[in-house]
Design a protein around this motif. Structure first.
Motif: not given
Length: 350
Positions: A227, A294-296, A298, A198-199, A139, A203, A300, A292, A201
């Protein structure tokens, strides 16, 4: 086969919280690995006044009844004990750095990462910089000192640069919340990281162990988050105080956290990133990283936590057990990796 002598290095040279945390994990490890036919255990217990004790157990009574020693006396005592290997159980920064370095000077091998690696990974910003340079996504963030003003537009995460177990961490949703969050974070460190949120998805944590020189990815551990109602993990999700005033595990009940099915499509993706982190940081024997997703989908990188107490409730122990590596075998693998291929004295133990 001769009995193998393991020294458990326990306690804290920093404060009572880390003393209790260390004792919690070390007691769990000792209870689970106390195979007297293979191992002879010695305990070195450090207190925040930097006195040493060598108690017969980690009970409060035995610790209190054991005479404290200065560093000089402790070194003289240690060098006469014929210790084969040291198992670090200290989680404070002096314990992860200065005390490991002492055992390098004493030429007593120990399981886990070296003091320089522990010092780097204890500083979250430096760790992020190293893994980012290796191509790992992190991030966007900034390192602040007292009086600095954050420039990242909320939502953002504020956390001390060198604290663990989410101490002093906060999710800032509005810029007006920064002052309160920064004030809290600066109670734990002189530097603070502010980074983009980071939104959620998912963790997860990913552990890496080394076997015969090869990196082996372990199953992921996932944490129960939402979320809307619970977007980040807090200190209370990790540790709790028991009725007797001691520390206890909070996130070890298969409800707040669980081992992910190794066939989950995210497992291999995260393991590949974790191995890249392990190599970039120069880790040895084992490593552990938080991500983390994310919703896609990915991953992080969030931070490194290069600990394993070889207790049943240690994260790496739980991950290894899920793929058929019991705790006793995991410990033997780590000992043999530490000693090197020419000294695998425990290869026949099981």
């Amino acid at each position: 086969m001769p009995v193998f002598r393991i020294l458990h290095l326990v306690g804290s040279a920093h404060n009572n919280f880390y003393c209790d945390l260390s004792r919690l994990y070390a007691q769990d490890c000792l209870a689970a690995t106390a195979d007297r036919s293979h191992y002879d255990f010695q305990i070195a217990y450090i207190t925040p006044d930097r006195q040493w004790r060598f108690p017969p157990s980690l009970s409060s009574e035995d610790i209190a009844d054991t005479k404290p020693m200065t560093l000089a006396d402790a070194i003289q005592f240690l060098t006469a004990q014929n210790i084969d290997i040291m198992l670090p159980q200290m989680f404070c920064i002096p314990g992860m750095t200065e005390y490991r370095a002492l055992f390098d000077l004493l030429k007593i091998p120990y399981i886990g990462n070296t003091p320089d690696i522990m010092a780097i990974t204890a500083h979250k910003a430096r760790t992020k910089a190293i893994v980012e340079a290796a191509g790992v996504k992190v991030p966007r963030g900034e390192l602040l000192r007292q009086g600095d003003t954050p420039t990242i537009t909320p939502p953002a995460i504020v956390k001390p640069v060198s604290s663990d177990n989410s101490l002093g961490m906060a999710l800032v949703k509005e810029a007006t919340d920064y002052d309160t969050a920064l004030k809290k974070a600066f109670e734990y460190a002189s530097e603070v990281i502010v980074e983009e949120f980071i939104e959620l998805g998912r963790e997860v944590r990913c552990g890496i162990i080394v076997k015969d020189g090869e990196l082996v990815g372990l199953p992921l551990e996932e944490y129960l988050l939402d979320s809307h109602s619970k977007p980040i993990r807090s200190h209370a999700d990790k540790l709790q105080q028991t009725d007797d005033g001691n520390l206890g595990f909070a996130a070890k009940d298969n409800k707040k956290s669980w081992i992910v099915d190794p066939n989950d499509p995210m497992t291999l993706k995260v393991q590949q990133v974790a191995k890249k982190c392990h190599q970039a940081l120069g880790c040895r024997h084992y490593s552990l990283f938080d991500f983390r997703i994310d919703p896609k989908g990915q991953p992080w990188f969030l931070e490194a936590g290069l600990y394993c107490s070889f207790a049943p409730k240690s994260v790496i122990s739980s991950m290894a057990k899920a793929v058929g590596i019991p705790l006793d075998k995991l410990l033997i693998m780590a000992i043999n990796e530490t000693l090197g291929s020419n000294q695998k004295v425990l290869q026949n133990c099981s």
